[in-house]
Design an enzyme around this catalytic site. Sequence first.
Site, PDB file in Angstrom:
ATOM      1  N   GLN A   1       0.891  -1.151   0.051  1.00 33.75           N
ATOM      2  CA  GLN A   1      -0.074  -0.181   0.087  1.00 33.75           C
ATOM      3  C   GLN A   1       0.854   1.385  -0.042  1.00 33.75           C
ATOM      4  O   GLN A   1       0.315   2.309  -0.118  1.00 33.75           O
ATOM      5  CB  GLN A   1      -0.788  -0.037   1.162  1.00 33.75           C
ATOM      6  CG  GLN A   1      -1.934  -1.115   1.156  1.00 33.75           C
ATOM      7  CD  GLN A   1      -2.868  -0.970   0.346  1.00 33.75           C
ATOM      8  OE1 GLN A   1      -3.397   0.189  -0.275  1.00 33.75           O
ATOM      9  NE2 GLN A   1      -3.779  -1.909  -0.271  1.00 33.75           N
TER      10      GLN A   1
ATOM     11  N   CYS B   1     -19.842 -10.002   5.168  1.00 34.92           N
ATOM     12  CA  CYS B   1     -19.799 -10.732   4.094  1.00 34.92           C
ATOM     13  C   CYS B   1     -19.111 -10.408   2.899  1.00 34.92           C
ATOM     14  O   CYS B   1     -18.901 -11.241   1.939  1.00 34.92           O
ATOM     15  CB  CYS B   1     -21.400 -10.263   3.462  1.00 34.92           C
ATOM     16  SG  CYS B   1     -22.500 -10.641   4.834  1.00 34.92           S
TER      17      CYS B   1
END
Length: 394
Positions: free
Chosen positions: A178, A323
């Site tokens: 990153q 999820c």
Amino acid sequence: MIYADNAATTKMSEAAVNIMSSLIRDTYGNPSSLYSFGQKAKEVLEQAREEIAGLIGAEPREIIFTSGGSEADNQAIISAARLGAKKGKKHIVSSAFEHHAVLHTLNKLSKEGFEITLLDVHENGIIKPEEVASAIREDTCLVTIMYANNEIGTVQDIKSIGEICREKGVLFHTDAVQAVGHLKINVKEQNIDMLSASAHKFHGPKGVGFLYARKGILLTNLIEGGAQEKGRRAGTENVPGIAAMAEALKEAVADIDKNTARLIPVRDRIIAGLNEIPHSALNGDAGSRLPSNINFCFEGIEGESLLLLLDDKGIAASSGSACTSGSLDPSHVLLAIGRVHDVAHGSLRLSIGEDITDEEADYIINSVKEVVEYLRGFSPVWRDLVAGKTQFIL
Ligand SMILES: Cc1ncc(COP(=O)(O)O)c(C=O)c1O
């Protein structure tokens, strides 16, 4: 659409697309072939290696091309573990909020008898260098600490950590996936022994990255086969992808100052805007964070619903919760900074791009405010909080 998920992946730069498509079309020789058409591809490959090395203060032979950040992380850690094991050193120091490419590799090694110390990242997502120093033991073979966190964007004091490792004679690897192309990096000045990078995080193509390994470090080959990459990584090289990665990195590094100056005020404007939402909190240190990263928790809502409604408003963002990752557990990163499960479930990561406008930043702020209020309107968790049946945490 406002694309605010640049930590997941970035749009390829025009120059990288152009180089890649021209090489795919015209320079398709195998760089291992001896005839000149193959050697042309080899030249492209070696020029990319030289450019990338120069951009991070390394030497060309210290760059090994990989399929991306995950492979580079795996190779760095496994190599250090194999070298350590030969000397009877089977202890590794890392942190609790590393990427799964690191954590799962460490988990595999723990099953082979390695002992892993995962350092606390504290509430602000910052590792204290002195805690790295005290975690290092006689039998430590590796310290692996990420440069910048992919979820909350916090940036570590890599130079100090590297210095401690040098003094103690322990290898230091950093997952800089990153950070490369976004922060100024010089592997020599920052005492880094091994570093992982991935092209698609800095406007290059997906499926290509590199590992920097200081000369003298014997790497374990994860992929057996031909003698490519000086026998350290078999398989015909992805020449167009690698050349496009070099081009993207060249542009990204040249633009670091300009992009940082542009992004920080916009990031802070969004942070200030979202801070106005009651019972919300910024995740990770406000100062020592990537210029592009904004990560919040909002009490009483689910991150997934927030994402879907933001998508309806034309905003692409991310959440560290359930999820998205196909599991019921909230993000290990948010848990590592001490967020409780319920709060961690209501998280939002915005990773803004360099071309974001002030109007887009305001649109993001207003949209998040609206959606959070709307979701709280029919959240039983929020109702209980407001009714005083449960306690607010934020
Ligand atoms: C910190 C970090 N490490 C490693 C990776 C894996 O990189 P790649 O997708 O190139 O395998 C990512 C990608 O999300 C990341 O953010």
